[in-house]
Write a protein that holds these residues in place. Structure first.
Motif, short mmCIF file in Angstrom:
data_model
loop_
_atom_site.label_atom_id
_atom_site.label_comp_id
_atom_site.label_asym_id
_atom_site.label_seq_id
_atom_site.Cartn_x
_atom_site.Cartn_y
_atom_site.Cartn_z
N TYR A 1 0.85 -1.19 0.00
CA TYR A 1 0.00 0.00 0.00
C TYR A 1 0.89 1.24 0.00
N VAL A 2 0.56 2.21 -0.83
CA VAL A 2 1.23 3.50 -0.84
C VAL A 2 0.15 4.58 -0.82
N SER A 3 0.19 5.46 0.18
CA SER A 3 -0.86 6.48 0.30
C SER A 3 -0.25 7.79 0.75
N GLY A 4 -0.98 8.87 0.49
CA GLY A 4 -0.51 10.18 0.90
C GLY A 4 -1.64 11.18 1.04
N TYR A 5 -1.40 12.19 1.83
CA TYR A 5 -2.32 13.31 1.99
C TYR A 5 -1.55 14.61 1.86
N PHE A 6 -2.13 15.57 1.15
CA PHE A 6 -1.52 16.89 0.99
C PHE A 6 -2.63 17.93 1.12
N GLY A 7 -2.42 18.91 1.97
CA GLY A 7 -3.44 19.95 2.16
C GLY A 7 -2.81 21.26 2.56
N ARG A 8 -3.48 22.35 2.20
CA ARG A 8 -2.91 23.66 2.51
C ARG A 8 -4.01 24.71 2.64
N ASP A 9 -3.76 25.69 3.51
CA ASP A 9 -4.60 26.89 3.66
C ASP A 9 -3.78 28.10 3.28
N THR B 1 1.59 14.08 4.29
CA THR B 1 1.92 12.78 4.86
C THR B 1 2.12 11.78 3.73
N GLY B 2 2.91 10.78 4.00
CA GLY B 2 3.11 9.69 3.04
C GLY B 2 3.34 8.39 3.80
N THR B 3 2.71 7.32 3.34
CA THR B 3 2.83 6.02 4.01
C THR B 3 3.04 4.93 2.98
N MET B 4 4.03 4.09 3.22
CA MET B 4 4.24 2.90 2.40
C MET B 4 4.21 1.69 3.34
N ARG B 5 3.29 0.75 3.09
CA ARG B 5 3.11 -0.40 3.98
C ARG B 5 3.19 -1.69 3.19
N TRP B 6 3.83 -2.66 3.80
CA TRP B 6 3.93 -3.99 3.20
C TRP B 6 3.38 -5.00 4.21
N ASN B 7 2.35 -5.72 3.80
CA ASN B 7 1.78 -6.81 4.60
C ASN B 7 2.39 -8.13 4.14
N HIS B 8 2.73 -8.96 5.12
CA HIS B 8 3.21 -10.31 4.78
C HIS B 8 2.60 -11.31 5.75
N LEU B 9 2.08 -12.40 5.19
CA LEU B 9 1.49 -13.47 5.98
C LEU B 9 2.51 -14.59 6.09
N PHE B 10 3.17 -14.68 7.28
CA PHE B 10 4.18 -15.71 7.48
C PHE B 10 3.56 -17.09 7.61
N SER B 11 2.40 -17.15 8.25
CA SER B 11 1.68 -18.41 8.45
C SER B 11 0.24 -18.06 8.77
N LEU C 1 6.76 2.53 6.40
CA LEU C 1 7.67 3.67 6.33
C LEU C 1 6.79 4.90 6.15
N ILE C 2 6.89 5.87 7.09
CA ILE C 2 5.91 6.94 7.18
C ILE C 2 6.61 8.30 7.23
N PHE C 3 6.03 9.26 6.52
CA PHE C 3 6.53 10.64 6.52
C PHE C 3 5.40 11.56 6.94
N SER C 4 5.69 12.49 7.86
CA SER C 4 4.70 13.49 8.28
C SER C 4 5.37 14.86 8.32
N HIS C 5 4.63 15.87 7.90
CA HIS C 5 5.19 17.21 7.86
C HIS C 5 4.07 18.23 8.08
N PHE C 6 4.35 19.22 8.93
CA PHE C 6 3.45 20.35 9.10
C PHE C 6 4.27 21.63 9.17
N ASP C 7 3.83 22.67 8.45
CA ASP C 7 4.53 23.95 8.52
C ASP C 7 3.53 25.09 8.51
#
Length: 792
Positions: A313-321, A344-354, A363-369
């Motif tokens: 999964y790769v997802s992101g959010y971008f917003g501004r005022d 924000t940006g998120t990259m997630r990997w799911n794995h089913l071991f058993s 792996l996640i990125f967050s930023h506010f300014d």
């Protein structure tokens, strides 16, 4: 010889018992879109064997071998499903549930007893997105956070604000996460709307206490939201046109049944509508002003089924005022503005071991300014710039986060979660640049910055030792590094549910939380001027301990959930500005000295109360009634002369009533009514120049007056209780369904009976006498709205 024989027989019996159990595992998905469904109840009918799908729709259930059994799946808003299984081996079983909105006629099956009332988790509420979209809203803008304000234990700030105050905590004490990424500032339009577009959200869950060990970093609540994954069958769209904004969401397959995308956008057009009106009003004037404001949101997500055991999964959010005001005359021109935003940006990997071990790596990125801009230019007679001065101020926080989470299902009575995370924080509490064209003033540069590391590891076990008892035991270890000091804090967690009858349980919980990032605020309403700052050698982490107990009852025939909880929470090392300090109180040198530390003070607080929730999620009539009785007190040695006081968000009584009723297939009416004790405010008791006249300030419209205006005298913080808040909103939706699309017209009224709720108070002159008196200022009168929504 008998002892070894008995021992051998014992271990042989244990082995036989182990061999006589099988594990059933798989994913539960939505029928058409193929999206995974979290929170689905999975159980063997007529037994105590049950499980709940995790955030990625995965379940694992270990049960005794049987020639025949019925495996049931139930989820609010979806048609229940039963599967008869007959197997003596481990099996994988994926299930597809059908939304009730996709069927002409359907019988919605109530969830089984082993749901909310029987879960070890307490102080948690879930609101279906379908309900959120039916609730009346300001200007018709459906807002996730404002709906959460209608739940017990959650206080709103001032009129129209989207900030959350949960069980006595401030807005910075809420962990708001979107697809695992922290959203630091969740507000648009100075807090009147949140940044979350409900069209892009799949689930919303609020946890107010009894926190599982997997959550940490905040004191008061966790608001966890997941974005839709996107339909894997065909292209779908959804959108709307409202009074102040429009939105559009598209989702569909990248490769059918294997991968999908989601894209969602929203923008206001207040600036576009106002520009021609302002231009006509100023036509012919020498001084021309160009004010404007807008905000936008972008959500995007793609996901891939790499194999039956791997998903990406790769997802992101971008917003501004952006708020801006420009002015131009014959002799000068100015340009001023504010802008703030999240990414924000998120990259997630799911794995089913058993079948018993599920893992997720993120792996996640967050930023506010936040930035302030002020430009001033003198113009010569020809209109050219003669001299200019520029000011640029900004603050920001940036995170890079890696986390891993494991779900392990060793047996039918245990569900274990464990994991770890590490966060690299980069703080810039304030950076100021002042430049001028004058050669004697080449410029001033001030910057404060700091990097730090926050880490944690956790383990928790949901254990059911008996049919009538379910517990969640957990421990989280958190760590935070400053320049010269390392904080290591253990955080024990415990919650339990004891079944008293088939649908009635008694629950209790204990949790300890630590918070290493802080929000400095003068207003308490979550404005973008509030600063995020880290724990330092001088500023200790905030810490809270909370205990809660209560009852939960599922009335399955009436499809009602009733919860009654009492809680007590104490908070240490909470911080606030000192008297007179603000975000612009910074040093004038070029060092990295964290001067903001000189402007803050720390103290302690406590909150206790009781909460009642009666909720109905399905049926023609749905909604809830929530009531809160609470007390919140703060004590800071350097504030209010060291005396305990009520903070602004202390509210004794809070009542919300929400109802939605389907008149038929095509018409839905809805309404909500809220009432709350007034906020605790700080107002002067007297003003004087040379002659002083006291002002009681005990009620709105008090007739005592003031003579002086130069000096204000205060008796203490929280010395005035505002007028009670109350409001009724109503809406009606008209739907029309065609073969390939659905359209909805919504008419809404905000503040139906035009109650003048207080936004703020001031002491000013009366127009008829010129004397000073207490004045109440209101913000929103009765406001009608209309919006058009579509789906295909």
């Amino acid at each position: 010889m008998k002892i070894p024989f008995v021992a051998a027989l014992f271990f042989h019996s244990i082995s036989l018992i182990a061999q006589q159990r099988i594990t059933i595992s798989g994913y539960v998905r939505e029928h058409k879109s193929r999206e995974q469904l979290p929170g689905v109840n999975v159980y063997i009918s007529g037994s105590s064997y049950a499980a709940v799908t995790n955030n990625y729709g995965f379940y694992s259930l270990t049960v005794p071998v049987a020639d025949s059994a019925v495996l049931s799946f139930s989820f609010v808003g979806y048609e229940g499903q039963n599967r008869r299984i007959s197997s003596r081996k481990n099996m994988e079983l994926d299930v597809f549930l059908t939304s009730v909105n996709q069927l002409e006629e359907v019988v919605v099956k109530a969830n089984r007893d082993d749901e909310i009332s029987q879960r070890a988790q307490m102080s948690q509420v879930e609101i279906p997105i379908a309900q959120i979209k039916k609730i009346p809203a300001l200007f018709g803008e459906k807002d996730v956070l404002k709906v959460l304000q209608l739940m017990p234990g959650v206080q709103k700030g001032t009129e129209g604000q989207a900030g959350l105050y949960v069980r006595g905590g401030g807005p910075d004490q809420n962990l708001i996460i979107l697809d695992d990424a922290v959203v630091y500032n969740a507000n648009h339009l100075f807090g009147f709307f949140s940044v979350f577009n409900s069209d892009a959200i799949k689930t919303v869950e609020l946890t107010k206490g009894g926190f599982p060990a997997r959550y940490g970093g905040r004191l008061s609540s966790v608001v966890e939201m997941t974005m839709k994954e996107g339909s894997k069958d065909r292209l779908h769209g959804e959108g709307g046109i409202g009074l102040i904004s429009s939105r559009l969401t598209l989702e569909g397959p990248v490769k059918k049944d294997k991968s999908s995308f989601l894209f969602s956008a929203r923008r206001t057009y207040i600036d576009l509508l106002a520009a021609p009106i302002i231009a006509r009003q100023q036509k012919g004037q020498k001084n021309q002003m160009k004010p404007g404001y807008y905000f936008y949101d972008l959500n995007a997500k793609v996901n891939f089924d790499l194999s039956s055991k791997d998903k990406l999964y790769v997802s992101g959010y971008f917003g501004r005022d952006k708020l801006y005001v420009g002015e131009k005359s014959e002799s000068y021109k100015t340009s001023n503005g504010l802008d703030w935003g999240n990414a924000t940006g998120t990259m997630r990997w799911n794995h089913l071991f058993s079948p018993k071990l599920f893992a997720n790596f993120s792996l996640i990125f967050s930023h506010f300014d936040f930035g302030v801009m002020n430009d001033f230019s003198d113009l010569d007679k020809s209109g050219a710039v003669a001299s200019e001065n520029r000011l640029r101020y900004h603050s920001r926080i940036k995170d890079l986060n890696f986390k891993t989470d494991f779900d392990f299902y060793p047996s039918a009575s245990h569900a274990v979660k464990f994991g770890a995370q590490g966060i690299l924080h980069r703080f810039v509490p304030s950076a100021l640049v002042i430049t001028g064209s004058n050669s004697d003033n080449p410029g001033q540069h001030v910057k404060q910055s700091l990097s730090s590391f926050e880490g944690s590891a956790y383990a928790e076990d949901t254990w059911q030792p008996f049919d009538i008892l379910k517990m969640n035991l957990g421990l989280r270890i958190s760590i935070f590094n400053t320049l010269t000091k390392t904080y290591i804090r253990p955080e024990p967690r415990f919650s339990a549910a004891l079944k008293l009858t088939g649908d009635l349980s008694w629950k209790m919980s204990y949790s300890r939380m630590n918070q290493y990032v802080h929000l400095l605020s003068n207003t308490g309403v979550g404005l973008p001027t509030d600063l995020w700052v880290p724990t330092t050698d001088r500023i200790a982490p905030q810490q809270s301990e909370q205990i809660a107990a209560g009852f939960a009852k599922d009335l399955t025939h009436a499809k009602l959930l009733i919860t009654l909880e009492g809680y007590y929470k104490k908070m240490n090392h909470i911080i606030a500005y000192k008297e007179g300090a603000s975000f612009l109180n910074i040093s004038g040198d070029n060092s990295n000295e964290l001067s903001w530390q000189d402007n803050v003070t720390s103290g302690r607080g406590s909150s206790y109360g009781a909460e009642l929730l009666i909720q109905k999620k399905t049926g023609k009539l749905s909604g809830w009634v929530g009531y809160t009785l609470s007390w919140t007190r703060w004590n800071f040695p350097e504030l209010n002369s060291g005396k305990t006081f009520f903070p602004r968000h202390d509210r004794r009584h809070d009542l919300s009533m929400v109802a939605m009723y389907d008149l038929g297939k095509h018409v839905t009416i809805s309404a909500n009514w809220v009432y709350g004790t007034g906020n605790a405010l700080t107002l002067p008791v007297s003003k004087y120049t040379g002659v002083q006249e006291h002002f009681a300030g005990q009620a709105v419209g008090n007739e005592e007056h003031l003579l002086g205006t130069e000096i204000s005298e205060y008796s203490g913080r929280g010395n005035f209780r505002a007028e009670a808040y109350q409001r009724l909103d109503a809406a009606i939706q008209f739907r029309k369904t065609r073969k390939r699309y659905e359209r909805t017209w919504e008419l809404g009224i905000y503040n139906v009976y035009n109650h003048k709720n207080p936004f703020f108070y001031d002491i000013g002159e009366q127009s008829n006498t010129g004397k000073l008196a207490l004045k109440k200022f209101s913000l929103f009168p009765v406001l009608p709205s209309v919006s058009y929504n579509f789906k295909f």
